[in-house]
Design an enzyme around this catalytic site. Structure first.
Site, PDB file in Angstrom:
ATOM      1  N   ASP A 137      -2.590 -34.492  54.739  1.00  0.00           N
ATOM      2  CA  ASP A 137      -2.233 -35.334  55.878  1.00  0.00           C
ATOM      3  C   ASP A 137      -0.895 -34.826  56.426  1.00  0.00           C
ATOM      4  OD1 ASP A 137      -0.295 -36.260  54.136  1.00  0.00           O
ATOM      5  OD2 ASP A 137      -0.861 -38.366  54.269  1.00  0.00           O
ATOM      6  N   CYS A 164      -0.843 -34.912  50.013  1.00  0.00           N
ATOM      7  CA  CYS A 164      -0.341 -35.963  50.909  1.00  0.00           C
ATOM      8  C   CYS A 164       1.114 -36.200  50.523  1.00  0.00           C
ATOM      9  CB  CYS A 164      -1.213 -37.224  50.869  1.00  0.00           C
ATOM     10  SG  CYS A 164      -1.203 -38.148  49.318  1.00  0.00           S
ATOM     11  N   THR A 212       2.619 -38.379  48.396  1.00  0.00           N
ATOM     12  CA  THR A 212       2.789 -38.472  46.939  1.00  0.00           C
ATOM     13  C   THR A 212       1.713 -37.718  46.171  1.00  0.00           C
ATOM     14  OG1 THR A 212       1.428 -40.448  46.929  1.00  0.00           O
ATOM     15  CG2 THR A 212       3.837 -40.763  47.076  1.00  0.00           C
ATOM     16  N   HIS A 257      -8.187 -29.637  29.531  1.00  0.00           N
ATOM     17  CA  HIS A 257      -8.856 -30.823  28.985  1.00  0.00           C
ATOM     18  C   HIS A 257      -9.752 -31.545  29.991  1.00  0.00           C
ATOM     19  CE1 HIS A 257      -6.007 -31.566  25.314  1.00  0.00           C
ATOM     20  NE2 HIS A 257      -6.440 -30.320  25.396  1.00  0.00           N
ATOM     21  N   HIS A 315     -14.019 -31.583  24.818  1.00  0.00           N
ATOM     22  CA  HIS A 315     -13.652 -32.034  26.168  1.00  0.00           C
ATOM     23  C   HIS A 315     -14.871 -32.083  27.085  1.00  0.00           C
ATOM     24  CE1 HIS A 315      -9.567 -31.905  24.835  1.00  0.00           C
ATOM     25  NE2 HIS A 315      -9.704 -30.640  24.470  1.00  0.00           N
TER      26      HIS A 315
HETATM   27  C1  RB5 Z   1       1.688 -41.318  54.458  1.00  0.00           C
HETATM   28  O1  RB5 Z   1       2.784 -42.011  54.965  1.00  0.00           O
HETATM   29  C2  RB5 Z   1       1.556 -41.558  52.963  1.00  0.00           C
HETATM   30  O2  RB5 Z   1       1.199 -42.876  52.718  1.00  0.00           O
HETATM   31  C3  RB5 Z   1       0.546 -40.610  52.359  1.00  0.00           C
HETATM   32  O3  RB5 Z   1       0.892 -39.300  52.643  1.00  0.00           O
HETATM   33  C4  RB5 Z   1       0.365 -40.639  50.856  1.00  0.00           C
HETATM   34  O4  RB5 Z   1       1.585 -40.525  50.198  1.00  0.00           O
HETATM   35  C5  RB5 Z   1      -0.492 -41.711  50.339  1.00  0.00           C
HETATM   36  O5  RB5 Z   1      -0.759 -41.804  49.134  1.00  0.00           O
END
Ligand code: RB5
Length: 151
Positions: free
Chosen positions: A10, A67, A69, A100, A135
């Site tokens: 994203d 993304c 996180t 694993h 595994h």
């Molecule tokens: C976008 O603002 C953010 O929510 C997305 O990139 C991600 O971290 C979601 O898990």
């Protein structure tokens, strides 16, 4: 023939994704950039889904999602049956995700990792084989969950 690796992000993973596209090329792979193609705000499930479907359909053996996180894209990718997306924040996690968990998708956070931190994670994940053995039974149990009524 070079291995094709679908990769998508994203907006929050956009810069890291672009860096990793270049890094995959340097490593001798053929990255397929499935977007996002600009920094405008988009919805991460669309990109987690895209890569997971490429992998599960057999069009590619493995893929990468990014993304902010890494959490959202990994959750979205794992909704596709057969996807085993692993969110990794360090090299040890990347190694274990392969050894694993036989992770077929690597999820990374562009707001968590610098390119310098993410590159060795990606390289380790690409180069570490699945251990198999006990595994394999556990991986099969994950697949069995997908076939339970209501899943
Ligand atoms: C976008 O603002 C953010 O929510 C997305 O990139 C991600 O971290 C979601 O898990």
């Amino acid at each position: 023939m070079k291995e094709r690796i679908p990769i998508a992000s994203d907006h929050a993973g956009f810069e890291l994704k672009n860096d990793l596209v270049e890094y995959l090329r340097q490593l001798g792979y053929e990255p397929e950039d499935l977007g996002a193609h600009g920094p405008e705000s988009v919805d991460y499930p669309d990109y987690g889904r895209k890569v997971a479907r490429e992998v599960v359909s057999g069009a590619a053996k493995r893929g990468v999602v990014v993304c902010g996180t890494g959490i959202g894209v990994s959750i979205a990718a794992n909704k596709v049956h057969g996807a085993r997306a692993a969110l990794c924040t360090n090299v040890f996690m990347a190694e274990m995700a392969r050894r694993h968990n036989d992770a077929n998708i690597l999820a990374l956070g562009g707001r968590v990792l610098s390119p310098e931190a993410a590159r060795p994670i990606l390289k380790t994940w690409l180069e570490t084989p699945f251990e198999g053995g006990r595994h394999s039974r556990r991986i099969q149990k994950i697949a069995d969950i997908e076939n339970e009524p209501g899943c």
